[in-house]
Design an enzyme around this catalytic site. Structure first.
Site, PDB file in Angstrom:
ATOM      1  N   THR A 278      -0.173  -1.419  -0.531  1.00 57.76           N
ATOM      2  CA  THR A 278      -0.515  -0.838   0.756  1.00 57.76           C
ATOM      3  C   THR A 278       0.103   0.542   0.932  1.00 57.76           C
ATOM      4  O   THR A 278       1.115   0.874   0.300  1.00 57.76           O
ATOM      5  CB  THR A 278      -0.071  -1.773   1.896  1.00 57.76           C
TER       6      THR A 278
ATOM      7  N   GLU B  95      -4.781   4.690   2.809  1.00 54.14           N
ATOM      8  CA  GLU B  95      -5.319   3.452   3.376  1.00 54.14           C
ATOM      9  C   GLU B  95      -5.191   3.486   4.899  1.00 54.14           C
ATOM     10  O   GLU B  95      -6.147   3.248   5.621  1.00 54.14           O
ATOM     11  CB  GLU B  95      -4.548   2.261   2.802  1.00 54.14           C
ATOM     12  N   HIS B  96      -3.981   3.782   5.379  1.00 51.89           N
ATOM     13  CA  HIS B  96      -3.721   3.932   6.816  1.00 51.89           C
ATOM     14  C   HIS B  96      -3.190   5.344   7.056  1.00 51.89           C
ATOM     15  O   HIS B  96      -2.225   5.752   6.418  1.00 51.89           O
ATOM     16  CB  HIS B  96      -2.655   2.952   7.303  1.00 51.89           C
TER      17      HIS B  96
END
Length: 451
Positions: A250, A342-343
């Protein structure tokens, strides 16, 4: 506590390079899916040939549990929901409710275009017939990922949905939940009405869905996050089944200026670092003062939380995490677009306008009151997102992920006659005369006069 140090990459002063040269300057975790393929290939083929027997052996080898069957009994799902903490149940129900609101709006309707009089092309959207969902159960357990995978599949109209999650070791003598997926995973399945659940993890679970076994019918598609072995199995089966993405570690990137609160920024970097020692936390800013303040905030906040030595410190200190210093907002935007997080959080003045200019991100979180943690659980958005820079070309999971667009071509005789000469010309230009002949045969082997 181990030494906590966030690397700094100073991109001020000189002009930023273009394209791949800029991407190569940015931090990224090592995640070699290709190298893992050699290890998952024999596992996948063993499941192909021996089915449930292979899955039971791998459960004992990798998960440390002895199973008699892979399918989770219906009563285990019911029991898990009945015993679920009421507060957790309420939170899951609210997460499901909000996710349904957002994903229901993503449905697509058929659309017919009249190309010429008598000639139409209709695009209809058809859901895949059967989907296998994967919910991790190793270092962490994610009932939220059950929601993020099941809700868009259900809203797309997928008729058959199954879920696999690794079996858990017994927590105490006589633990009835031993050998089953985590009870919170099972409870989330029950809340969602997903009653076909399997105690299987890793590459062998993907193989179960790809090939099918005596217990589990094969699926058309597999989605859901997992470790490198799950990602490698997805790559192995690409072409045989559809996949969402090869999920890597992540990532969070924060684009911030002097208006950002260093307490918020530090907390948000830590929130992603606690997932995994390979998790990436990147701050992009034109303010040295903010960078210094965030680093000062990290130590006390890290000391006050869990998973410090095994996840957070290695993640923040690893090559995948850094503070990237830039000259200004324009340069910062170029950096986050090259990174393709991703974020991505935007913590700047006029954050909404800045967010609107971003081209590459899995999901964008605007301003101080939209942290990534909100998106992980209760924003209504989906948290299954592209990693490793794949946001430059791929999207997160959605209803569209489970739909196939099919074109329906409907032409009358006159509409076909009007365009036949063009089709014949192009067929002959490509040295494919039989293509043109397929039209000539309909008109007595002559090309109709164009109107």
């Amino acid at each position: 506590m181990q030494t906590l140090s966030l690397a700094r990459i100073d991109l001020r002063g000189d002009a930023l390079p273009e394209g791949g040269a800029l991407r190569d300057l940015l931090p990224r975790a090592e995640f070699d899916v290709e190298a893992a393929l050699d290890k998952v290939r024999p596992i996948c083929e063993d499941v192909h040939h021996r089915g449930t027997a292979a899955l039971i052996e791998y459960a004992e080898k990798f998960d440390g549990v002895t199973l008699e069957q892979i399918r989770v009994p219906a009563e285990a799902l019911e029991k898990a929901l009945a015993e679920l903490d009421p507060a957790v149940r309420a939170a899951l129900e609210e997460s499901i409710r909000r996710a349904r609101i957002v994903h229901r709006e993503q449905r697509r309707a058929p659309h017919t275009t009249q190309v010429v009089p008598g000639g139409t092309v209709t695009e209809k959207w058809v859901p895949v017939e059967r989907v296998g969902l994967y919910a991790p159960g190793g270092r962490s357990v994610y009932p939220s990922s059950v929601i993020m995978n099941a809700v868009p599949a259900q809203e797309a109209g997928v008729g058959s949905i199954a879920l696999a999650s690794p079996p858990q070791k017994p927590r105490f003598e006589g633990d009835a939940a031993g050998g089953l997926p985590h009870p919170t995973i099972l409870a989330a399945c029950a809340l969602l009405g997903v009653d076909e659940v399997y105690a299987a993890g890793g590459a062998q679970a993907v193989a179960m869905f790809a090939y099918g076994t005596d217990e589990c019918a094969p699926a058309n598609m597999v989605t859901g996050p997992g470790n490198i072995w799950v990602a490698a199995a997805k790559r192995y089966f690409t072409g045989r089944i559809g996949i969402d993405t090869e999920a890597g570690p992540t990532e969070i990137a924060v684009l911030a200026d002097t208006t950002a609160d260093p307490v918020h920024v530090a907390a948000d970097l830590i929130s992603q670092a606690e997932h995994d020692p390979l998790a990436a936390a990147v701050l992009v800013t034109d303010s040295v003062e903010l960078a210094d303040a965030v680093e000062r905030e990290l130590r006390p906040q890290v000391a006050a939380t869990k998973h410090v030595e095994d996840r957070i410190v290695p993640a923040l200190s690893g090559r995948q995490s850094a503070i990237v210093l830039v000259d200004g907002l324009e340069e910062g935007l170029r950096v986050v677009d090259a990174y393709g997080a991703e974020h991505l959080e935007i913590q700047t003045a006029d954050a909404a306008a800045v967010a609107d200019r971003v081209r590459n991100a899995g999901a964008i979180f605007v301003g101080p009151w939209a942290p990534v943690s909100l998106g992980d659980y209760c924003a209504g958005s989906n948290h299954v997102l592209p990693t490793g820079g794949c946001a430059c070309h791929s999207s997160g999971l959605s209803v569209q992920s489970f739909l196939r667009g099919i074109h329906i071509v409907d032409y009358t005789r006159d509409a076909l006659a009007e365009v036949t000469h063009h089709v014949v010309t192009l067929a002959e230009a490509e040295d494919l005369p039989a293509h043109g002949a397929a039209l000539k045969a309909r008109f007595g082997w002559k090309v109709p006069d164009s109107k």
